[in-house]
Scaffold this motif. Structure first.
Motif, PDB file in Angstrom:
ATOM      1  N   ARG A 188       0.870  -1.175   0.000  1.00 20.64           N
ATOM      2  CA  ARG A 188       0.000   0.000   0.000  1.00 20.64           C
ATOM      3  C   ARG A 188       0.906   1.224   0.000  1.00 20.64           C
ATOM      4  N   THR A 202       3.906   0.779   2.609  1.00 23.42           N
ATOM      5  CA  THR A 202       3.727  -0.283   3.595  1.00 23.42           C
ATOM      6  C   THR A 202       3.744  -1.638   2.890  1.00 23.42           C
ATOM      7  N   ARG A 203       4.570  -2.535   3.375  1.00 24.46           N
ATOM      8  CA  ARG A 203       4.562  -3.921   2.892  1.00 24.46           C
ATOM      9  C   ARG A 203       3.522  -4.698   3.689  1.00 24.46           C
ATOM     10  N   ILE A 204       2.722  -5.507   2.979  1.00 22.41           N
ATOM     11  CA  ILE A 204       1.661  -6.292   3.616  1.00 22.41           C
ATOM     12  C   ILE A 204       1.897  -7.765   3.303  1.00 22.41           C
ATOM     13  N   CYS A 221       2.245  -5.906   8.659  1.00 24.17           N
ATOM     14  CA  CYS A 221       2.660  -4.815   7.785  1.00 24.17           C
ATOM     15  C   CYS A 221       3.827  -4.072   8.404  1.00 24.17           C
ATOM     16  N   GLU A 222       4.652  -3.528   7.545  1.00 25.60           N
ATOM     17  CA  GLU A 222       5.823  -2.773   7.984  1.00 25.60           C
ATOM     18  C   GLU A 222       6.169  -1.750   6.910  1.00 25.60           C
ATOM     19  N   PRO A 223       6.806  -0.642   7.285  1.00 27.19           N
ATOM     20  CA  PRO A 223       7.172   0.372   6.299  1.00 27.19           C
ATOM     21  C   PRO A 223       8.105  -0.195   5.233  1.00 27.19           C
ATOM     22  N   TRP A 258      -6.397   4.667   6.241  1.00 25.22           N
ATOM     23  CA  TRP A 258      -4.945   4.627   6.394  1.00 25.22           C
ATOM     24  C   TRP A 258      -4.473   4.401   7.827  1.00 25.22           C
ATOM     25  N   GLN A 290      -2.307   1.108   9.473  1.00 30.49           N
ATOM     26  CA  GLN A 290      -0.910   0.790   9.226  1.00 30.49           C
ATOM     27  C   GLN A 290      -0.086   0.939  10.512  1.00 30.49           C
ATOM     28  N   SER A 291       1.206   0.709  10.427  1.00 26.47           N
ATOM     29  CA  SER A 291       2.054   0.800  11.620  1.00 26.47           C
ATOM     30  C   SER A 291       1.904   2.175  12.259  1.00 26.47           C
ATOM     31  N   THR A 336       3.883   4.848  10.437  1.00 23.98           N
ATOM     32  CA  THR A 336       3.307   5.302   9.172  1.00 23.98           C
ATOM     33  C   THR A 336       2.025   6.089   9.395  1.00 23.98           C
ATOM     34  N   THR A 337       1.177   5.601  10.290  1.00 29.85           N
ATOM     35  CA  THR A 337      -0.081   6.292  10.583  1.00 29.85           C
ATOM     36  C   THR A 337       0.178   7.715  11.070  1.00 29.85           C
TER      37      THR A 337
END
Length: 320
Positions: A218, A229-231, A247-249, A295, A298-299, A302-303
């Motif tokens: 995403r 973000t990796r999912i 998920c992670e950046p 949104w 997310q982590s 990121t949020t």
């Protein structure tokens, strides 16, 4: 009152995602007015617009605020309730009131002079059509999976055959649907040729070549700032069981960042939530862009960054 005016936030009262940004604006002492026009105009709020002698002005009154609509610096179109009419009316009277509200109040709120929109509601609507998304994505030079949208069962079968059965079906719109009187979501899923019946002719269906992905991604775009973000999920559609996804950046490669900028420019968007399928060799395939996507799931890192970016857009207002 700040000399640059207020931020008008159009959303429902249960929108906790909006609260994250509103807290930031409050800390910055940016005045905010929150409105859910689909419901608030039936419960004490009023909206007036006047057009006279080459001028327009107006007033929004809520239970706690009075706003000069010429003093709105930004409008954040988040998640307002649909215009469904006053609950005390039935049948055609309620439909009449709902449509008058949509075209009246909706039109006023989309035409505030000098206001900055994130995003403009008409641009949001235009950008929600998946055929438009795919066409724009191709022009912006994204990698796009082979896709067909059809109500012809034979065309659907031929498409599936040509891709050796590696095809998924996805709905063109998240239509409200109930099974046994319970809310039901239609998820992206693999489809076989044998499943294609004459029922396909009832309406257009979207069939897409299945990407052999290593993970999903995403990318949340806010102006010229991108947050990747990796999912990782055990499901084809990661939304199906979000409790099982992680998920992670992730860094957004330039080969993706440049088309995102072009896409936002072409569709006149400030905000966009882009979804990609990423292969093991590092190819990012465009799947869709939700111009008003959530949104805050997310982590935390990121949020928080996205919230600050949206607050920045709303605070600065038009022409900056």
């Amino acid at each position: 009152m700040d000399e640059r005016g207020s931020v008008l936030v159009l959303t429902n009262p249960y929108d906790v995602t909006a609260d994250v940004v509103l807290h930031l604006l409050a800390r910055r002492r940016v005045p905010v007015v929150r409105l859910d026009p689909g419901t608030d105009l039936h419960t004490g709020a009023s909206l007036t617009a006047t057009y006279r002698a080459n001028r327009q002005w107006g007033t929004l009154r809520t239970t706690s605020r009075e706003l000069d609509t010429t003093r709105v610096r930004s409008v954040w179109v988040r998640r307002p309730s649909p215009y469904e009419g006053p609950p005390g009316l039935d049948g055609q009277d309620r439909r009449f009131a709902a449509e008058q509200a949509l075209w009246g109040a909706g039109g006023i709120l989309a035409s505030l002079p000098e206001a900055r929109y994130v995003n403009h509601p008409w641009n949001n609507r235009a950008a929600e059509f998946k055929p438009s998304q795919l066409s724009t994505a191709q022009r912006c030079r994204f990698l796009v999976p082979d896709t067909t949208i059809t109500n012809d069962p034979e065309e659907a079968r031929e498409f599936i055959t040509s891709h050796r059965g590696e095809v998924v079906y996805k709905p063109l719109w998240n239509t409200r649907y109930r099974v046994d009187d319970q809310p039901h979501s239609v998820w992206v899923r693999k489809v076989r040729e044998a499943e294609i019946t004459e029922a396909v002719s009832v309406c257009p269906h979207l069939f897409q070549a299945k990407v052999d992905k290593a993970f999903d991604a995403r990318v949340t775009a806010v102006g010229n700032r991108l947050f990747g973000t990796r999912i990782d999920s055990p499901d084809l559609d990661w939304r199906y069981r979000q409790d099982l996804m992680t998920c992670e950046p992730i860094e957004v490669p330039a080969s993706v960042a440049h088309p995102i900028t072009a896409y936002l420019t072409e569709l006149r968007l400030i905000y966009g939530a882009f979804d990609f399928a990423v292969t093991a060799s590092g190819e990012w395939y465009f799947l869709e862009c939700n111009p008003n996507g959530q949104w805050a799931w997310q982590s935390a890192e990121t949020t928080t960054a996205i919230a600050f970016a949206i607050a920045d857009q709303l605070e600065k207002g038009p022409g900056t």
